[in-house]
Write a protein that holds these residues in place. Structure first.
Motif, PDB file in Angstrom:
ATOM      1  N   LEU A  60       0.828  -1.198   0.000  1.00 56.41           N
ATOM      2  CA  LEU A  60       0.000   0.000   0.000  1.00 56.41           C
ATOM      3  C   LEU A  60       0.868   1.256   0.000  1.00 56.41           C
ATOM      4  CD1 LEU A  60      -2.918  -0.920   2.398  1.00 56.41           C
ATOM      5  CD2 LEU A  60      -2.978  -0.595  -0.077  1.00 56.41           C
ATOM      6  N   VAL A  61       1.908   1.224   0.834  1.00 56.90           N
ATOM      7  CA  VAL A  61       2.816   2.368   0.877  1.00 56.90           C
ATOM      8  C   VAL A  61       3.448   2.568  -0.495  1.00 56.90           C
ATOM      9  CG1 VAL A  61       4.998   3.225   1.804  1.00 56.90           C
ATOM     10  CG2 VAL A  61       3.275   2.281   3.344  1.00 56.90           C
ATOM     11  N   GLU A  62       3.819   1.426  -1.113  1.00 55.89           N
ATOM     12  CA  GLU A  62       4.394   1.517  -2.454  1.00 55.89           C
ATOM     13  C   GLU A  62       3.443   2.216  -3.414  1.00 55.89           C
ATOM     14  OE1 GLU A  62       7.215  -2.316  -2.715  1.00 55.89           O
ATOM     15  OE2 GLU A  62       5.652  -2.206  -4.259  1.00 55.89           O
ATOM     16  N   ILE A  63       2.159   1.827  -3.298  1.00 56.75           N
ATOM     17  CA  ILE A  63       1.161   2.433  -4.186  1.00 56.75           C
ATOM     18  C   ILE A  63       1.028   3.925  -3.876  1.00 56.75           C
ATOM     19  CG2 ILE A  63      -1.299   2.492  -4.749  1.00 56.75           C
ATOM     20  CD1 ILE A  63      -1.286  -0.568  -4.243  1.00 56.75           C
ATOM     21  N   MET A  64       0.952   4.256  -2.563  1.00 55.41           N
ATOM     22  CA  MET A  64       0.794   5.654  -2.186  1.00 55.41           C
ATOM     23  C   MET A  64       1.996   6.484  -2.623  1.00 55.41           C
ATOM     24  SD  MET A  64      -1.283   5.789   1.326  1.00 55.41           S
ATOM     25  CE  MET A  64      -0.144   4.963   2.399  1.00 55.41           C
ATOM     26  N   GLU A  65       3.162   5.847  -2.546  1.00 60.34           N
ATOM     27  CA  GLU A  65       4.365   6.574  -2.944  1.00 60.34           C
ATOM     28  C   GLU A  65       4.427   6.748  -4.457  1.00 60.34           C
ATOM     29  OE1 GLU A  65       6.847   8.082  -1.000  1.00 60.34           O
ATOM     30  OE2 GLU A  65       5.226   7.781   0.445  1.00 60.34           O
ATOM     31  N   ALA A  66       3.779   5.815  -5.177  1.00 59.10           N
ATOM     32  CA  ALA A  66       3.872   5.866  -6.629  1.00 59.10           C
ATOM     33  C   ALA A  66       2.787   6.745  -7.244  1.00 59.10           C
ATOM     34  CB  ALA A  66       3.774   4.452  -7.204  1.00 59.10           C
ATOM     35  N   THR A  67       1.676   6.950  -6.498  1.00 58.23           N
ATOM     36  CA  THR A  67       0.570   7.695  -7.096  1.00 58.23           C
ATOM     37  C   THR A  67       0.956   9.163  -7.290  1.00 58.23           C
ATOM     38  OG1 THR A  67      -1.712   8.382  -6.866  1.00 58.23           O
ATOM     39  CG2 THR A  67      -0.481   8.172  -4.855  1.00 58.23           C
ATOM     40  N   SER A  68       0.312   9.800  -8.234  1.00 55.43           N
ATOM     41  CA  SER A  68       0.626  11.210  -8.471  1.00 55.43           C
ATOM     42  C   SER A  68      -0.276  12.107  -7.628  1.00 55.43           C
ATOM     43  CB  SER A  68       0.451  11.542  -9.946  1.00 55.43           C
ATOM     44  OG  SER A  68      -0.864  11.226 -10.330  1.00 55.43           O
ATOM     45  N   ASP A  69      -1.196  11.521  -6.864  1.00 54.66           N
ATOM     46  CA  ASP A  69      -2.036  12.321  -5.978  1.00 54.66           C
ATOM     47  C   ASP A  69      -1.335  12.563  -4.652  1.00 54.66           C
ATOM     48  OD1 ASP A  69      -3.943  12.349  -7.853  1.00 54.66           O
ATOM     49  OD2 ASP A  69      -5.261  10.863  -6.892  1.00 54.66           O
ATOM     50  N   TYR A  70      -1.734  13.640  -4.029  1.00 59.01           N
ATOM     51  CA  TYR A  70      -1.263  13.961  -2.685  1.00 59.01           C
ATOM     52  C   TYR A  70      -1.967  13.034  -1.705  1.00 59.01           C
ATOM     53  CZ  TYR A  70      -1.341  16.927   1.575  1.00 59.01           C
ATOM     54  OH  TYR A  70      -1.260  17.430   2.844  1.00 59.01           O
ATOM     55  N   VAL A  71      -1.209  12.359  -0.824  1.00 54.58           N
ATOM     56  CA  VAL A  71      -1.837  11.544   0.212  1.00 54.58           C
ATOM     57  C   VAL A  71      -1.186  11.876   1.544  1.00 54.58           C
ATOM     58  CG1 VAL A  71      -2.347   9.226   1.038  1.00 54.58           C
ATOM     59  CG2 VAL A  71      -2.192   9.645  -1.425  1.00 54.58           C
ATOM     60  N   ASP A  72      -1.997  12.185   2.533  1.00 54.38           N
ATOM     61  CA  ASP A  72      -1.396  12.367   3.859  1.00 54.38           C
ATOM     62  C   ASP A  72      -2.262  11.716   4.918  1.00 54.38           C
ATOM     63  OD1 ASP A  72      -3.411  14.002   4.849  1.00 54.38           O
ATOM     64  OD2 ASP A  72      -2.236  15.842   4.741  1.00 54.38           O
ATOM     65  N   MET A  73      -1.663  11.544   6.110  1.00 58.43           N
ATOM     66  CA  MET A  73      -2.430  11.070   7.255  1.00 58.43           C
ATOM     67  C   MET A  73      -2.111  12.009   8.391  1.00 58.43           C
ATOM     68  SD  MET A  73      -1.897   7.003   7.200  1.00 58.43           S
ATOM     69  CE  MET A  73      -1.161   6.306   5.743  1.00 58.43           C
ATOM     70  N   SER A  74      -3.093  12.195   9.251  1.00 55.21           N
ATOM     71  CA  SER A  74      -2.843  13.072  10.385  1.00 55.21           C
ATOM     72  C   SER A  74      -3.577  12.540  11.594  1.00 55.21           C
ATOM     73  CB  SER A  74      -3.306  14.489  10.070  1.00 55.21           C
ATOM     74  OG  SER A  74      -4.663  14.473   9.692  1.00 55.21           O
ATOM     75  N   ASP A  75      -3.051  12.861  12.786  1.00 54.65           N
ATOM     76  CA  ASP A  75      -3.709  12.390  13.998  1.00 54.65           C
ATOM     77  C   ASP A  75      -4.924  13.283  14.273  1.00 54.65           C
ATOM     78  OD1 ASP A  75      -2.848  14.718  15.242  1.00 54.65           O
ATOM     79  OD2 ASP A  75      -1.072  13.772  16.136  1.00 54.65           O
ATOM     80  N   PRO A  76      -5.756  12.895  15.242  1.00 56.34           N
ATOM     81  CA  PRO A  76      -6.988  13.662  15.462  1.00 56.34           C
ATOM     82  C   PRO A  76      -6.733  15.126  15.810  1.00 56.34           C
ATOM     83  CG  PRO A  76      -7.139  11.540  16.533  1.00 56.34           C
ATOM     84  CD  PRO A  76      -5.721  11.680  16.053  1.00 56.34           C
ATOM     85  N   ASP A  77      -5.528  15.468  16.252  1.00 56.28           N
ATOM     86  CA  ASP A  77      -5.221  16.869  16.548  1.00 56.28           C
ATOM     87  C   ASP A  77      -4.750  17.617  15.317  1.00 56.28           C
ATOM     88  OD1 ASP A  77      -5.849  16.504  19.192  1.00 56.28           O
ATOM     89  OD2 ASP A  77      -3.798  15.855  19.703  1.00 56.28           O
ATOM     90  N   GLY A  78      -4.713  16.957  14.189  1.00 55.18           N
ATOM     91  CA  GLY A  78      -4.361  17.649  12.955  1.00 55.18           C
ATOM     92  C   GLY A  78      -2.875  17.654  12.666  1.00 55.18           C
ATOM     93  N   ARG A  79      -2.080  16.888  13.444  1.00 57.64           N
ATOM     94  CA  ARG A  79      -0.649  16.828  13.144  1.00 57.64           C
ATOM     95  C   ARG A  79      -0.401  15.747  12.108  1.00 57.64           C
ATOM     96  NH1 ARG A  79       0.296  18.354  18.237  1.00 57.64           N
ATOM     97  NH2 ARG A  79      -0.250  16.252  18.910  1.00 57.64           N
ATOM     98  N   ARG A  80       0.421  16.076  11.113  1.00 55.05           N
ATOM     99  CA  ARG A  80       0.628  15.143  10.022  1.00 55.05           C
ATOM    100  C   ARG A  80       1.550  14.004  10.455  1.00 55.05           C
ATOM    101  NH1 ARG A  80       2.492  18.485   6.583  1.00 55.05           N
ATOM    102  NH2 ARG A  80       0.785  19.090   5.227  1.00 55.05           N
ATOM    103  N   THR A  81       1.131  12.771  10.143  1.00 53.00           N
ATOM    104  CA  THR A  81       1.963  11.618  10.496  1.00 53.00           C
ATOM    105  C   THR A  81       2.559  10.970   9.254  1.00 53.00           C
ATOM    106  OG1 THR A  81      -0.044  10.278  10.450  1.00 53.00           O
ATOM    107  CG2 THR A  81       0.692  11.068  12.592  1.00 53.00           C
ATOM    108  N   TYR A  82       2.000  11.310   8.094  1.00 50.28           N
ATOM    109  CA  TYR A  82       2.520  10.726   6.856  1.00 50.28           C
ATOM    110  C   TYR A  82       2.228  11.672   5.705  1.00 50.28           C
ATOM    111  CZ  TYR A  82       2.770   7.856   2.663  1.00 50.28           C
ATOM    112  OH  TYR A  82       3.071   7.391   1.419  1.00 50.28           O
ATOM    113  N   LEU A  83       3.180  11.768   4.783  1.00 46.53           N
ATOM    114  CA  LEU A  83       2.930  12.500   3.542  1.00 46.53           C
ATOM    115  C   LEU A  83       3.655  11.763   2.434  1.00 46.53           C
ATOM    116  CD1 LEU A  83       1.730  14.987   2.109  1.00 46.53           C
ATOM    117  CD2 LEU A  83       3.880  16.166   2.526  1.00 46.53           C
TER     118      LEU A  83
END
Ligand code: C2E
Ligand code: CA
Ligand code: CA
Length: 712
Positions: free
Chosen positions: A160-183
């Motif tokens: 999945l990470v491979e796919i997210m890293e390969a996609t041309s779309d922006y993908v991020d994850m953030s914790d409930p406080d709005g801090r980014r944990t992945y981009l």
């Protein structure tokens, strides 16, 4: 002990006495003793397994078995005649590292057992405690299942990470406080930041204010409620540039139903936006000239018409056609024709006021929408600037081309309160203008054309007259009623038109008012009057006062003060000898501003007279607030004073009012002896009128000064 060939796994060697629910397990024995295999199988079956097995006794067999298929568990003896347990373990680690490996041994010492475990064995069982093997197998299988599940999960995550890293779309994850944990990589690229900078930062920091609002007011609440929100927002890259995105915001919940994190998938839609803008542009703009087309004009016209109706104003639609454009195409070619149209469009656009619209309707036809006119003929100002814009020559190749245009004008609401009708009527007017030979304009309402062309003509003649000193100032004496002495003169403008003869100021002053000419005429009256005043001074006459009329626009114009100061300075005249005449109406509008202007004029030292007094509506209390010096009684009262009681009373009242306020009074338009005698009786001291003298040129006034006027 016997050597047996490794048994091929088969369904046949399933034990028949096993319950149906028994769990299948596939084993590989590394064992030289058949009995031990039997014992082991028994222990395993007891545990509820339905084992199938193969059995090997040496390394080559073991390798062959493992490469044929992996078992679920390897059960190996520790000491065998042709193979050692340690070697067997090594083979297992090499070829089947994920398969649990259990030693079964009769004589394993504590030390060896530890060594075996260190080498990677899963467990060891003493032969005299064989019954423990069943549970050991169960545990080993459970552990290896668990390991397998974890491995699969990890594998899945990695993909999945491979796919997210390969996609041309922006993908991020953030914790409930709005801090980014992945981009992901595309996200880093889009924002122009490193992953280190991205992780831990507030996701919302990468949105422009408006998008932040959308997300916190709409996006997050919706995602929290329904799990998912999608919309169009924009992100900010490191340089602060806004990138429009279409985004999905997902709220992820844990097993307890609490939101554990948010993820965002965003796609750069700049290209689509640009495309949409281009589509919009082509739908609304003319491809050749880049100015609005008929569609956009219709839109703006409808808006302007509605708006004007509400404000009691007018909208003019001018349809313009280039005269003899066909000739341009025929003699210079279409390329040159196009170029000319572009130039025309550009000049027209540059000449109109902000808020007005220039459009191209087709071929060589343009339209100009002038919105929010106070009066219908205010459109003439627009017509004039349009003509002005097209007056200078166009350059086609190396030829200079002078262009004339025909215009048809429709005025809303009178010629239509819908765009289509207004356009049709303006078109009809254009048609008339063209049949008349071009170079002219026509209103849809024909009487407007007559009035307007007359005025336009007069205006351009007046402009020329101002420039070429075709205007003259005449002077009418203001006399002391008691002894006929000339106390002052009123400067009155005269225009001798080359074809029409004398044109009265009542006709040309309003035209001057509506253009920029009035200020120049006013300054001319003042400076020309002052020049004469000095001349008369020189000839030894008593110093006279000079009255100069101010129109409304002059009074409010920004440079009145400055131009007055200029004239006073250059002539050195005592400012007290200058009197500005203005009507009540001028002072009634925007009172505070008017009083302010009056004060500033007074500060120059000049005097102020109220002209045509009695015709306006100023209250006495208002009048008393004004810094004025003189009232001029309007000539209608003066002239009727000897015929109508009411007018006599008015004159009387004005004179006594003026006296009570210490103002001078000048009676205007005195034509008869009777009027003069009545005024003397009222103790009105000054008068002006044909009885004493008509307005005369400066040279004639010098003569009057030498021969005193008749005394009353
Ligand atoms: P006004 O300021 O009321 O000027 C007096 C007008 O009355 C003058 O008309 C004058 O010729 C006329 N008049 C004088 N005595 C008699 C009389 O006994 N009987 C009759 N029937 N008329 C008399 P004129 O010169 O035609 O000027 C008309 C108006 O034009 C002026 O009215 C003034 O408002 C305006 N005007 C003239 N010159 C200027 C100027 O330089 N600047 C401005 N802003 N307005 C001017
Ligand atoms: Ca006057
Ligand atoms: Ca007057």
């Amino acid at each position: 002990m016997m050597a047996a060939a490794p048994e091929r796994i088969s369904i046949d060697n399933l034990r028949e006495d096993l319950p149906m629910s028994a769990q299948a397990v596939e084993l590989l024995f590394v064992e030289d003793s058949e009995t031990d295999v039997e014992l082991a199988l028994r222990a395993i079956s007891k545990e509820g397994f339905a084992p199938s097995w193969r059995c090997v006794q040496q390394e080559s067999e073991m390798r062959e078995a493992l490469s044929a298929r992996l078992p679920q568990v390897i059960v190996s003896d520790f000491t065998m005649p042709r193979f050692s347990g340690v070697a067997s373990l090594r083979v297992a680690k090499e070829m089947a590292p994920s398969v649990p490996f259990i030693f079964v041994s009769g004589t394993i010492g504590e030390e060896r057992a530890i060594e075996a475990l260190l080498l990677g064995a899963t467990d060891y069982i003493l032969k005299d405690n064989m019954k423990r093997l069943g549970s050991a197998v169960r545990r080993a299988i459970a552990e290896s299942d668990e390991r397998e599940r974890a491995r699969v999960a990890e594998e899945e995550r990695r993909r999945l990470v491979e796919i997210m890293e390969a996609t041309s779309d922006y993908v991020d994850m953030s914790d409930p406080d709005g801090r980014r944990t992945y981009l992901n990589a595309a996200g880093c690229r889009m924002l122009g930041i490193t992953r280190e900078a991205a992780i831990g930062a507030q996701v919302l920091d990468n949105y422009p204010g408006w998008a932040r609002d959308v997300i916190s007011r709409e996006g997050r609440p919706t995602a929290e409620r329904t799990g998912l929100w999608s919309g169009e927002t924009a992100v900010l890259d490191a340089t602060g540039r806004e990138i429009p995105v279409s985004q999905v915001l997902i709220a992820h919940r844990d097993a307890e139903g609490r939101i554990s994190f948010f993820s965002t998938i965003a796609r750069d839609i700049q290209e689509r936006k640009d495309f949409e803008a281009r589509i919009r542009y082509f739908a609304n703009y003319d491809a050749l000239t880049g100015i609005p087309n008929r569609e956009l004009l219709a839109d703006r016209a409808s808006q302007a018409i509605t708006h004007a109706r509400r404000g009691g104003r007018f909208v003019a639609l001018i349809v313009m056609d280039l005269d003899r454009f066909k000739l341009v195409n025929e003699s210079w070619g279409h390329r040159a024709g196009d170029e000319l149209l572009r130039d025309v469009g550009e000049r027209l656009e540059r000449s109109v006021r902000e808020g007005d619209t220039v459009a191209r309707l087709g071929a060589d036809t343009f339209a100009i929408l002038a919105a929010g006119l106070a009066r219908p003929d205010d459109v003439l100002v627009v017509v004039r600037t349009l003509r002005q814009a097209l007056r200078t020559a166009f350059h086609l190749r190396d030829t200079e081309l002078h262009l004339t245009v025909s215009m048809g004008i429709g005025i809303s609401p009178r010629d239509g309160s819908e765009f289509d009708l207004l356009l049709r009527n303006a078109d009809a007017a254009l048609h008339r203008a063209k049949t008349a030979g071009g170079g002219t304009f026509q209103f849809y309402a024909e009487e407007m054309t007559r009035d307007a062309s007359e005025r336009m003509e007069l205006e351009s003649d007046l402009r020329r007259a101002v420039a070429e000193r075709g205007l003259e100032v005449h002077f009418q004496p203001q006399v002391a009623l008691t002894d006929g002495r000339i106390l002052g003169v009123e400067a009155l403008m005269r225009w001798h038109h080359p074809r029409r003869g004398w044109i009265p100021p009542a006709q040309f002053i309003p035209i001057a008012e509506e253009s920029d000419l009035i200020s120049r005429i006013g300054e001319f009256a003042l400076s020309e009057g002052s020049r004469h005043l000095l001349q008369w001074d020189h000839s030894g006459a008593r110093p006279l006062r000079l009255a100069v009329n101010l129109s409304a626009r002059q009074f409010r114009s920004a440079d009145l003060l400055e131009s007055t100061r200029r004239v006073l300075q250059s002539t050195g005249l005592d400012p007290g000898r200058i009197e500005f005449e203005l009507t009540e109406g001028i002072l009634l509008e925007k009172r505070d501003e008017a009083i302010d202007i009056l004060r500033r004029l007074k500060s120059l030292g000049v005097q102020i007279a109220i002209d045509d007094f009695g015709t306006g509506y100023s209250s006495l209390s208002y009048l008393s607030e004004l810094p004025i010096d003189c009232l001029k009684i309007d000539r209608t009262f003066v002239q009727r004073s000897t015929e109508r009681e009411r007018d006599a009373a008015i004159v009387q009242a004005v004179v006594s009012l003026a006296r009570s306020m210490s103002l001078r009074v000048v009676a205007e338009g005195v034509e008869t002896d009777a009027q003069a005698r009545f005024l003397v009786h009222q103790v009105c001291e000054e008068a002006q009128g044909f009885l004493f003298s008509r307005p005369v040129p400066g040279s004639q006034l010098a003569v009057l000064l030498r021969e005193p006027l008749p005394q009353r």
